[in-house]
Design an enzyme around this catalytic site. Structure first.
Site, PDB file in Angstrom:
ATOM      1  CB  SER A 176      -9.012  -3.866   5.843  1.00  0.00           C
ATOM      2  OG  SER A 176      -8.563  -4.342   4.588  1.00  0.00           O
ATOM      3  CD  GLU A 225     -10.703  -5.311  -1.078  1.00  0.00           C
ATOM      4  OE1 GLU A 225     -11.430  -6.314  -1.206  1.00  0.00           O
ATOM      5  OE2 GLU A 225     -10.412  -4.826   0.032  1.00  0.00           O
TER       6      GLU A 225
END
Length: 488
Positions: A134, A195
């Site tokens: 990420s 997210e």
């Protein structure tokens, strides 16, 4: 080849993420070999390695030369599109690999595909890791958050490289061994689900401030910049402030954000998160609302047509009484509502991770996951350190909301939260994420819910039985007969 001339690690798949991760590895002093089926990508990466500091990176144009350029036991990172391309790449490379070598899939792969490939690799004596990565393109180049799961032996073979390549925070590198099986991919999937929720909540804060508060882009840039210096400090808040500053150079008029089509794309990890939450009976309404909002955003033509139909019936999109809103008060209320809602999104993601860990026996360390998300990744935020501390204080914490520190903060912010959601509803501005978060909080904090009536209905039409609050056992009532007697 002499061992001294061989690379310490290899990377196959040279789209931007692959190139940047390879250059990051090389820049940290680890000689790396790279390979891509499209040879121009190899040349492009070699050129970048030369321009960005004469980095120790060598390019190869076929699988055999690539694999044979690596020190034994070999470790190869694959960064290609999830699904069939991963299987094809593994097939091409494993033909030249030997027992004890390691394959690391760094893509956003469905965790069961990783577990299937792990079994196949093991049959050939190969080790396998599914590693969540990420941080986007910049993270890959300068320090991502890494979530490797699978063979612990494979992890030990490369952990010295991962420790240097990952983002660095005050309590160590943003990487840890996640657990067995497809745990690394699963953790990355839930990270992406959180997210989704985070981004939706920020967009709702923007919508309320703009369309209820009447704030312009310059004011919004300043507000989000200020928020990024407080409890909301995070990558997503930071980039949101930046976005509001960018003018539209194509037309030469106004800000770019206002010219962007209101349709949000997605690649599937948010949907997988919501599906897994449903499978495991974990409530994740904030994340689910964010997914539904992306679906609704895709109905652009339908929404425009509906807007016209309802306008003809007397309902407009115009927000009334903007001038009557206390902007300073609204900004502070929205800040508090956004913070409380974000905590709910993280709480839901952590609960899903714990449930899956129990089902699969992964032994996930939730505090450690919060720690490795503090840097490099898209959801990095200052309050992740406090989430880490909450799970360190109580490894059996039932829900982040009942940690004493977070519980106190939720109570302190709930009045502002209710004002924002109530005002938005009154003005016709949809806030599905904030509303879902508030309902999650209100439902979770109640000792008694109206679920007793739902269970009575189930027993009435389906004889599903019910439990009583005053005595043990399962009970069934002939509701219709008793109701008829009561009418007599």
């Amino acid at each position: 080849m002499e061992s001294a001339t061989l690379s310490q690690i290899g990377l196959a798949g040279l789209a931007v993420m692959g190139q940047n991760l390879a250059l990051n590895i090389a820049e940290k002093g680890f000689p790396i070999s790279v390979y891509n089926r499209t040879t121009s990508k190899v040349d492009e990466t070699l050129d970048r390695a030369h321009r960005e500091g004469q980095l120790p990176l060598t390019g190869h144009y076929n699988p055999k030369d690539f694999v044979l350029s690596l020190q034994k036991p070999r470790s190869v990172i694959i960064l290609v599109k999830a699904g069939a391309p991963v299987d094809q790449t593994i097939a091409a490379l494993s033909a030249y690999m030997e027992p004890g070598d390691t394959i690391i899939d760094g893509g956003n792969e469905w965790y069961e595909n990783t577990e299937r490939r792990m079994v196949d690799a093991s049959a050939n004596g190969l080790l396998y890791l599914g590693m969540g990565v990420s941080g986007g393109e910049d993270g890959a180049r300068y320090g991502p958050s890494l979530m490797p799961g699978g063979s612990h032996r494979a992890y030990l073979n490369i952990h010295n490289i991962l420790d240097k390549v990952a983002a660095q925070v005050d309590d160590g590198p943003c990487v840890t061994y996640i657990g067995e099986g497809g745990s690394g991919n699963f953790v990355k999937m839930v990270h992406n689900g959180i997210e989704y929720g985070d981004m939706q909540l920020i967009s709702e804060a923007y919508d309320v401030l703009k369309n209820v508060g009447g704030l312009g882009n310059d004011e919004l840039a300043e507000i989000f910049g200020e928020w990024n210096r407080g409890e909301l400090e995070s990558f997503l808040i930071e980039i949101t402030s930046d976005i509001f500053k960018v003018e539209d150079h194509e037309s030469g008029k106004g800000h770019l954000v206002d010219k962007i089509l209101d349709k949000t794309g997605m690649k599937g990890t948010g949907k997988w998160t919501v599906q897994q939450a449903a499978e495991l009976s974990i409530a994740a309404p904030t994340i689910a609302a964010s997914l539904d909002s992306r679906y609704m955003s895709g109905l652009k033509d339908e929404r425009q047509a509906a807007s016209e139909i309802f306008r003809k019936e007397g309902l407009t999109e115009e927000i009334n009484n903007v001038g009557g809103v206390d902007k300073k008060k609204l900004v502070d209320d929205v800040r508090q509502a956004l913070y409380a809602s974000k905590i709910c999104s993280y709480a839901q993601g952590m609960n899903l991770l714990r449930a899956k860990s129990l089902e699969k026996g992964w032994g996930l360390n939730l505090g450690e996951l919060a720690r490795i998300w503090k840097g490099g990744c898209i959801i990095r935020a200052v309050f992740l350190d406090r989430i880490k501390q909450a799970y360190q204080r109580n490894t059996g914490l039932a829900n982040l909301l009942v940690d004493p520190e977070f519980a106190r903060e939720m109570v302190q912010r709930q009045a502002a939260w209710r004002r924002v959601v109530g005002l938005a509803i009154q003005k016709g501005v949809s806030v599905p994420g904030m509303s879902a978060s508030l309902q999650y909080f209100d439902t979770y904090r109640r000792g008694r819910l109206p679920a007793n009536l739902v269970q009575a209905q189930r027993d009435y039409f389906g004889a599903h039985t019910y439990e009583r609050v005053d005595r043990p056992g399962a009970y069934h009532t002939e509701w219709s007969k008793l109701a008829r007697k009561a009418r007599v």
